[in-house]
Write a protein that holds these residues in place. Structure first.
Motif, short mmCIF file in Angstrom:
data_model
loop_
_atom_site.label_atom_id
_atom_site.label_comp_id
_atom_site.label_asym_id
_atom_site.label_seq_id
_atom_site.Cartn_x
_atom_site.Cartn_y
_atom_site.Cartn_z
N UNK A 1 0.81 -1.21 0.00
CA UNK A 1 0.00 0.00 0.00
C UNK A 1 0.84 1.25 0.00
N UNK A 2 0.18 2.36 0.30
CA UNK A 2 0.83 3.66 0.35
C UNK A 2 1.10 4.02 1.81
N UNK A 3 2.32 4.43 2.08
CA UNK A 3 2.69 4.79 3.45
C UNK A 3 3.62 6.00 3.40
N UNK A 4 3.57 6.81 4.43
CA UNK A 4 4.45 7.98 4.49
C UNK A 4 5.87 7.57 4.91
N UNK B 1 7.63 -2.90 -6.39
CA UNK B 1 6.76 -4.06 -6.30
C UNK B 1 7.53 -5.14 -5.55
N UNK B 2 6.92 -5.68 -4.51
CA UNK B 2 7.55 -6.69 -3.68
C UNK B 2 7.00 -8.07 -4.05
N UNK B 3 7.91 -8.99 -4.29
CA UNK B 3 7.54 -10.34 -4.72
C UNK B 3 7.97 -11.38 -3.68
N UNK B 4 7.11 -12.30 -3.44
CA UNK B 4 7.41 -13.46 -2.59
C UNK B 4 8.02 -14.56 -3.46
N UNK B 5 8.99 -15.26 -2.90
CA UNK B 5 9.68 -16.32 -3.64
C UNK B 5 9.88 -17.54 -2.77
N UNK B 6 9.74 -18.70 -3.37
CA UNK B 6 10.01 -19.97 -2.68
C UNK B 6 11.03 -20.75 -3.50
N UNK B 7 12.11 -21.18 -2.84
CA UNK B 7 13.18 -21.90 -3.53
C UNK B 7 13.53 -23.17 -2.78
N UNK B 8 13.82 -24.20 -3.57
CA UNK B 8 14.29 -25.47 -3.00
C UNK B 8 15.24 -26.10 -4.00
N UNK B 9 16.37 -26.53 -3.52
CA UNK B 9 17.33 -27.24 -4.35
C UNK B 9 17.51 -28.64 -3.78
N UNK B 10 17.25 -29.64 -4.62
CA UNK B 10 17.46 -31.02 -4.20
C UNK B 10 18.63 -31.60 -4.99
N UNK C 1 3.19 -7.33 -4.87
CA UNK C 1 2.34 -6.33 -4.21
C UNK C 1 3.08 -5.01 -4.19
N UNK C 2 2.38 -3.94 -4.52
CA UNK C 2 2.99 -2.62 -4.64
C UNK C 2 3.16 -1.98 -3.26
N UNK C 3 4.36 -1.47 -3.03
CA UNK C 3 4.64 -0.66 -1.84
C UNK C 3 5.10 0.71 -2.32
N UNK C 4 4.40 1.73 -1.89
CA UNK C 4 4.74 3.10 -2.27
C UNK C 4 4.97 3.92 -1.01
N UNK C 5 6.16 4.51 -0.91
CA UNK C 5 6.51 5.34 0.24
C UNK C 5 6.60 6.78 -0.24
#
Length: 119
Positions: A10-13, A92-101, A113-117
């Motif tokens: 969201x929008x934050x100061x 824009x903040x992205x979530x990531x999941x990683x696994x190496x086998x 998700x958009x972050x606006x300061x």
């Protein structure tokens, strides 16, 4: 089907706080390295923070001391608490999941998700 669903942007100061959440489904959440990345306009996507299955955390220098990543394996959710936000945190903040086998790697992304300061 793997899904990573972010929320909390969201929008934050400047100087304010936000908490991002990422709910995962379709993976064995507890064994994945979970991370938050961000991408500002005209810039490459960069790692903000990640947390291993054992709880070891890594942060970008630009957010150390201001952001905290955590995970709740019972809820299949990873969080990013962002304090003392600055205009340069806008992205824009992205979530990531990683696994190496031993046989392959797994790499999943949320939709962002958009972050606006801004004041």
């Amino acid at each position: 089907q793997v899904q990573l669903v972010e929320s909390g942007g969201g929008l934050v100061q400047p100087g304010g706080s936000l908490r991002l959440s990422c709910a995962a489904s379709g993976i064995i959440f507890s064994i994945y390295v979970m991370g938050w990345y961000r991408q500002a306009p005209g810039k490459q996507r960069e790692l903000v923070a990640n947390i291993t299955s054992r709880g070891t955390t890594t942060y970008a220098d630009s957010v150390k001391g201001r952001f905290t990543i955590s995970r709740d394996n019972a809820k299949n959710t990873v969080y990013l608490q962002m304090n003392s936000l600055k205009p340069e945190d806008t992205a824009v903040y992205y979530c990531n999941a990683q696994l190496v086998t031993t046989t392959r790697g797994y790499d999943y992304w949320g939709q962002g998700t958009q972050v606006t300061v801004s004041s």
